[in-house]
Scaffold this motif. Structure first.
Motif, PDB file in Angstrom:
ATOM      1  N   LEU A 195      -3.555  -1.578  -9.727  1.00  0.00           N
ATOM      2  CA  LEU A 195      -2.331  -2.164 -10.274  1.00  0.00           C
ATOM      3  C   LEU A 195      -1.710  -1.281 -11.352  1.00  0.00           C
ATOM      4  O   LEU A 195      -0.490  -1.087 -11.384  1.00  0.00           O
ATOM      5  CB  LEU A 195      -2.602  -3.560 -10.809  1.00  0.00           C
ATOM      6  N   ALA A 220       0.447  -7.713  -7.770  1.00  0.00           N
ATOM      7  CA  ALA A 220       0.463  -6.840  -6.588  1.00  0.00           C
ATOM      8  C   ALA A 220       1.702  -7.102  -5.741  1.00  0.00           C
ATOM      9  O   ALA A 220       2.333  -6.161  -5.243  1.00  0.00           O
ATOM     10  CB  ALA A 220      -0.807  -7.044  -5.771  1.00  0.00           C
ATOM     11  N   TRP A 221       2.066  -8.375  -5.593  1.00  0.00           N
ATOM     12  CA  TRP A 221       3.290  -8.720  -4.861  1.00  0.00           C
ATOM     13  C   TRP A 221       4.530  -8.163  -5.559  1.00  0.00           C
ATOM     14  O   TRP A 221       5.416  -7.587  -4.913  1.00  0.00           O
ATOM     15  CB  TRP A 221       3.435 -10.245  -4.724  1.00  0.00           C
ATOM     16  N   SER A 225      -1.169  -0.053   1.436  1.00  0.00           N
ATOM     17  CA  SER A 225      -2.238  -0.191   0.438  1.00  0.00           C
ATOM     18  C   SER A 225      -2.072  -1.488  -0.347  1.00  0.00           C
ATOM     19  O   SER A 225      -3.055  -2.198  -0.610  1.00  0.00           O
ATOM     20  CB  SER A 225      -2.232   1.002  -0.526  1.00  0.00           C
ATOM     21  N   HIS A 226      -0.841  -1.808  -0.713  1.00  0.00           N
ATOM     22  CA  HIS A 226      -0.585  -3.071  -1.400  1.00  0.00           C
ATOM     23  C   HIS A 226      -0.953  -4.259  -0.512  1.00  0.00           C
ATOM     24  O   HIS A 226      -1.534  -5.240  -0.987  1.00  0.00           O
ATOM     25  CB  HIS A 226       0.878  -3.170  -1.853  1.00  0.00           C
ATOM     26  N   ALA A 273       4.735  -4.422  -5.083  1.00  0.00           N
ATOM     27  CA  ALA A 273       5.127  -4.094  -3.707  1.00  0.00           C
ATOM     28  C   ALA A 273       6.624  -4.315  -3.515  1.00  0.00           C
ATOM     29  O   ALA A 273       7.319  -3.471  -2.929  1.00  0.00           O
ATOM     30  CB  ALA A 273       4.324  -4.937  -2.720  1.00  0.00           C
ATOM     31  N   PHE A 304      -4.323   5.281  -4.844  1.00  0.00           N
ATOM     32  CA  PHE A 304      -4.092   4.042  -4.093  1.00  0.00           C
ATOM     33  C   PHE A 304      -5.205   3.834  -3.064  1.00  0.00           C
ATOM     34  O   PHE A 304      -5.796   2.762  -2.977  1.00  0.00           O
ATOM     35  CB  PHE A 304      -2.740   4.089  -3.351  1.00  0.00           C
ATOM     36  N   LEU A 345       2.880   0.767   0.559  1.00  0.00           N
ATOM     37  CA  LEU A 345       3.032  -0.648   0.916  1.00  0.00           C
ATOM     38  C   LEU A 345       1.849  -1.146   1.743  1.00  0.00           C
ATOM     39  O   LEU A 345       1.401  -2.288   1.568  1.00  0.00           O
ATOM     40  CB  LEU A 345       4.349  -0.880   1.641  1.00  0.00           C
ATOM     41  N   SER A 399      -0.203   1.769  -9.656  1.00  0.00           N
ATOM     42  CA  SER A 399       1.009   1.361  -8.961  1.00  0.00           C
ATOM     43  C   SER A 399       2.179   1.237  -9.936  1.00  0.00           C
ATOM     44  O   SER A 399       3.290   1.685  -9.642  1.00  0.00           O
ATOM     45  CB  SER A 399       0.765   0.029  -8.236  1.00  0.00           C
TER      46      SER A 399
END
Length: 150
Positions: free
Chosen positions: A43, A98-99, A139-140, A102, A20, A137, A46
């Motif tokens: 991504l 990404a949203w 990092s996101h 998260a 990340f 979070l 994640s």
């Protein structure tokens, strides 16, 4: 009283943050071609980690819950949700993905804090997951900011 996080679990958790942190750093600092690669890598990683968190719940259900109990059913059903969030997120525009990822981490954390979610887990797990989730979070948030043109 807080239980001490076993050192191996702590070090493995911290090591799991490296992809990340490295990929979000590259997304901000490297030449544009590397930035695009780093965003994609972030991504995908994640999504893998979010799915892994669901797998933890599946494992707890199989090994510590009584088959057929409410806890068993809830944990098994909810263990699939992270994967069902993570995979479609990879098919979306990177900013949207990404949203979604998260939000998936937030939902997992809410489950881990729930009565059924925290049952059967060792005390140190909550402390470890809190710290790891906050860094994930953050990092996101940095990646989302970058994708918004930061």
């Amino acid at each position: 009283m807080r239980a001490t996080i076993p050192s191996l679990a702590l070090w493995l958790g911290l090591a799991g943050l490296l992809p990340f942190l490295v990929s979000v750093s590259v997304a901000w600092l490297a030449p544009i071609a590397w930035q695009m690669f780093a965003i994609e890598a972030f991504l995908y990683y994640s999504a893998v980690i979010l799915s892994f968190l669901g797998g933890i719940q599946w494992g707890v259900a199989m090994s510590l819950e009584t088959v057929g109990s409410t806890g068993f059913r809830i944990r098994l059903l909810l263990s699939m949700v992270p994967s069902l969030i993570a995979w479609p997120a990879l098919l979306l525009h990177p900013l949207t993905g990404a949203w979604v990822l998260a939000i998936g981490f937030v939902l997992v954390r809410f489950h881990e804090l729930s009565l059924h979610g925290r049952a059967e887990l060792p005390d140190w797990y909550q402390s470890l997951r809190l710290h790891l989730t906050l860094i994930v979070l953050a990092s996101h948030a940095l990646l989302i900011w970058r994708l918004w043109g930061g």
